[in-house]
Design a protein around this motif. Structure first.
Motif, PDB file in Angstrom:
ATOM      1  N   VAL A  50      -0.773 -29.022  -0.821  1.00 50.69           N
ATOM      2  CA  VAL A  50      -1.251 -28.118  -1.861  1.00 50.69           C
ATOM      3  C   VAL A  50      -2.411 -28.798  -2.587  1.00 50.69           C
ATOM      4  O   VAL A  50      -2.350 -29.991  -2.873  1.00 50.69           O
ATOM      5  CB  VAL A  50      -0.126 -27.784  -2.859  1.00 50.69           C
ATOM      6  CG1 VAL A  50      -0.665 -26.959  -4.008  1.00 50.69           C
ATOM      7  CG2 VAL A  50       0.980 -27.031  -2.171  1.00 50.69           C
ATOM      8  N   ALA A  51      -3.444 -28.036  -2.857  1.00 48.95           N
ATOM      9  CA  ALA A  51      -4.630 -28.535  -3.562  1.00 48.95           C
ATOM     10  C   ALA A  51      -5.331 -29.645  -2.784  1.00 48.95           C
ATOM     11  O   ALA A  51      -6.121 -30.394  -3.337  1.00 48.95           O
ATOM     12  CB  ALA A  51      -4.283 -28.993  -4.976  1.00 48.95           C
ATOM     13  N   GLY A  52      -5.018 -29.735  -1.491  1.00 50.47           N
ATOM     14  CA  GLY A  52      -5.741 -30.675  -0.636  1.00 50.47           C
ATOM     15  C   GLY A  52      -5.416 -32.132  -0.890  1.00 50.47           C
ATOM     16  O   GLY A  52      -6.159 -33.011  -0.473  1.00 50.47           O
ATOM     17  N   VAL A  53      -4.322 -32.383  -1.581  1.00 54.47           N
ATOM     18  CA  VAL A  53      -3.976 -33.783  -1.852  1.00 54.47           C
ATOM     19  C   VAL A  53      -2.518 -34.041  -1.509  1.00 54.47           C
ATOM     20  O   VAL A  53      -1.718 -33.118  -1.421  1.00 54.47           O
ATOM     21  CB  VAL A  53      -4.210 -34.152  -3.345  1.00 54.47           C
ATOM     22  CG1 VAL A  53      -5.678 -34.229  -3.653  1.00 54.47           C
ATOM     23  CG2 VAL A  53      -3.521 -33.169  -4.254  1.00 54.47           C
TER      24      VAL A  53
ATOM     25  N   TRP B  48      -5.033 -17.308   1.552  1.00 55.66           N
ATOM     26  CA  TRP B  48      -4.854 -18.201   0.401  1.00 55.66           C
ATOM     27  C   TRP B  48      -4.335 -19.566   0.825  1.00 55.66           C
ATOM     28  O   TRP B  48      -4.697 -20.588   0.268  1.00 55.66           O
ATOM     29  CB  TRP B  48      -3.832 -17.619  -0.585  1.00 55.66           C
ATOM     30  CG  TRP B  48      -4.324 -16.535  -1.468  1.00 55.66           C
ATOM     31  CD1 TRP B  48      -5.559 -15.971  -1.475  1.00 55.66           C
ATOM     32  CD2 TRP B  48      -3.560 -15.864  -2.479  1.00 55.66           C
ATOM     33  NE1 TRP B  48      -5.612 -14.993  -2.436  1.00 55.66           N
ATOM     34  CE2 TRP B  48      -4.407 -14.911  -3.074  1.00 55.66           C
ATOM     35  CE3 TRP B  48      -2.251 -15.982  -2.944  1.00 55.66           C
ATOM     36  CZ2 TRP B  48      -3.988 -14.073  -4.101  1.00 55.66           C
ATOM     37  CZ3 TRP B  48      -1.825 -15.162  -3.963  1.00 55.66           C
ATOM     38  CH2 TRP B  48      -2.692 -14.214  -4.547  1.00 55.66           C
ATOM     39  N   PHE B  49      -3.413 -19.508   1.773  1.00 58.21           N
ATOM     40  CA  PHE B  49      -2.699 -20.733   2.137  1.00 58.21           C
ATOM     41  C   PHE B  49      -3.169 -21.314   3.468  1.00 58.21           C
ATOM     42  O   PHE B  49      -2.537 -22.189   4.024  1.00 58.21           O
ATOM     43  CB  PHE B  49      -1.191 -20.482   2.151  1.00 58.21           C
ATOM     44  CG  PHE B  49      -0.658 -20.158   0.778  1.00 58.21           C
ATOM     45  CD1 PHE B  49      -0.456 -21.157  -0.152  1.00 58.21           C
ATOM     46  CD2 PHE B  49      -0.404 -18.849   0.399  1.00 58.21           C
ATOM     47  CE1 PHE B  49       0.009 -20.871  -1.429  1.00 58.21           C
ATOM     48  CE2 PHE B  49       0.058 -18.553  -0.876  1.00 58.21           C
ATOM     49  CZ  PHE B  49       0.269 -19.562  -1.794  1.00 58.21           C
ATOM     50  N   ALA B  50      -4.258 -20.796   3.990  1.00 55.39           N
ATOM     51  CA  ALA B  50      -4.818 -21.386   5.206  1.00 55.39           C
ATOM     52  C   ALA B  50      -5.595 -22.640   4.822  1.00 55.39           C
ATOM     53  O   ALA B  50      -5.910 -22.841   3.646  1.00 55.39           O
ATOM     54  CB  ALA B  50      -5.727 -20.376   5.889  1.00 55.39           C
ATOM     55  N   ALA B  55      -5.408 -22.520  -1.895  1.00 55.28           N
ATOM     56  CA  ALA B  55      -4.387 -23.549  -2.140  1.00 55.28           C
ATOM     57  C   ALA B  55      -4.980 -24.952  -2.143  1.00 55.28           C
ATOM     58  O   ALA B  55      -4.292 -25.917  -2.474  1.00 55.28           O
ATOM     59  CB  ALA B  55      -3.268 -23.447  -1.115  1.00 55.28           C
ATOM     60  N   SER B  56      -6.246 -25.067  -1.769  1.00 53.26           N
ATOM     61  CA  SER B  56      -6.874 -26.389  -1.844  1.00 53.26           C
ATOM     62  C   SER B  56      -7.618 -26.571  -3.169  1.00 53.26           C
ATOM     63  O   SER B  56      -8.205 -27.622  -3.410  1.00 53.26           O
ATOM     64  CB  SER B  56      -7.829 -26.593  -0.663  1.00 53.26           C
ATOM     65  OG  SER B  56      -8.833 -25.600  -0.699  1.00 53.26           O
ATOM     66  N   GLY B  85       4.668 -22.755  -2.838  1.00 53.74           N
ATOM     67  CA  GLY B  85       3.994 -22.799  -1.535  1.00 53.74           C
ATOM     68  C   GLY B  85       4.864 -22.491  -0.337  1.00 53.74           C
ATOM     69  O   GLY B  85       4.536 -22.887   0.769  1.00 53.74           O
ATOM     70  N   ALA B  86       5.985 -21.783  -0.550  1.00 53.28           N
ATOM     71  CA  ALA B  86       6.801 -21.357   0.602  1.00 53.28           C
ATOM     72  C   ALA B  86       6.276 -20.002   1.069  1.00 53.28           C
ATOM     73  O   ALA B  86       6.418 -19.005   0.373  1.00 53.28           O
ATOM     74  CB  ALA B  86       8.264 -21.271   0.215  1.00 53.28           C
TER      75      ALA B  86
END
Lengths: 82, 251
Positions: A50-53, B48-50, B55-56, B85-86
């Protein structure tokens, strides 16, 4: 999973005398620490962080730094408008 | 736009859908029922979660995590909250995921009914704890007494031993306090999960049907006199309990 230290959004003064055992306010960092577990789990499989970290280790600090920066920028922005 | 299902929590059958928004920009909250276990979900764009999706973005994640937390907070005492994030690509894999964990989920939901999660952590004030140990630990007193009257070489070696003994005494004291905490809570708790923070602070996550027992106040005072403070945080949706339950519920 290791947990974050309990702390408020503002620096907490150190109490010199014993304090009653009262629940601490739930700070943003505590909420994020509890919710952001391993990353995005797609169909039961971990796919990305999540959030790339890597949140399990040092990522939360980076995430919070970024959130704090965003909050500061949001405060500053109206003053910079013409 | 391809949609996925974002899952907030597992619920027992018969709980109505909360009348509130879910994640920002997501579709309305809905239930997916699989046997006795229900998942609370809302449709979200899969993108969103790719990799490289929203999500990044830390700012987006932080905001959405609070929305997730708000939904789980409304279901306090009823639901088993999932971590942020599930995501499920469609209803079929979600149903499969629920079915594979049906037994452990049902058991965990039964335990969690009417309960909240609390976190108790032991925080040492190192100088105060070391002063207390120096006055109360016989081995430390013996070593420091011997070092005080020894010649320089012997003193150097004794001080090295003293340093190690001090570390060990601190660790013993904190371990004993954590054990004492667990014992004090055991009769009240539906579940106890030992906790350790990133900095190595010991404590416990505890699932309680009511407020933490008043006897903890006495323990907090006694520990404080030794240089260890007890901090309490809660009530929380049972995130740690749910994580623990799901970790042992293989799928």
């Amino acid at each position: 999973m290791p947990m974050a230290e309990p702390r408020g959004l503002a620096p907490q003064p150190q109490a010199p005398q014993p304090q009653a055992l009262v629940p601490q306010p739930q700070a943003l960092v505590d909420v994020l620490d509890r919710l952001l577990d391993t990353g995005v789990v797609l169909d039961g499989q971990l796919v990305i962080s999540v959030a790339g970290v890597d949140l399990v280790h040092v990522g939360l600090r980076a995430l919070l730094a970024s959130v704090e920066t965003a909050a500061r920028l949001a405060q500053v922005r109206p003053e910079t408008r013409p | 736009m391809s949609l996925a299902l974002y899952a907030y929590a597992a619920l027992p059958a018969g709980v109505p859908v909360p009348d509130m928004p879910g994640l920002e920009g997501a579709g309305p909250l809905a239930l997916v029922t699989e046997g006795a276990v229900v998942a609370l979900v809302s449709p979200v764009p899969a993108a969103w979660f790719a990799e490289g999706g929203l999500a990044s973005d830390p700012e987006w994640v932080s905001r959405q995590a609070l929305r997730h937390h708000a939904v789980c907070g409304v279901l306090a005492g009823t639901a088993l909250p999932l971590a942020f994030g599930a995501v499920f690509s469609s209803e079929a894999p979600l149903r499969l995921w629920l079915a594979e964990r049906a037994g452990p989920l049902a058991t965990a939901l039964t335990h969690a009914q009417g309960c909240a999660e609390w976190t108790l952590l032991l925080r040492e004030d190192t100088p105060r704890l070391e002063a207390w140990l120096a006055a109360h630990d016989t081995e430390l007193a013996r070593l420091s007494g011997a070092a005080a009257v020894a010649g320089p070489g012997t003193r150097f070696l004794l001080e090295r031993r003293l340093e190690r003994a001090r570390e060990e005494a601190r660790a013993r004291h904190l371990d004993a306090a954590a054990t004492r905490l667990q014992v004090a809570l055991a009769d009240h708790a539906r579940a106890l999960i030992p906790a350790r923070t990133r900095a190595g602070m010991l404590g416990v996550n505890v699932l309680l049907p009511g407020a933490p027992p008043p006897s903890l106040e006495n323990m907090a005072s006694e520990l404080d006199a030794t240089g260890v403070s007890l901090t309490l945080s809660g009530p929380w949706p049972p995130y740690a309990f749910a994580r623990e339950a799901l970790a042992h519920a293989h799928g």
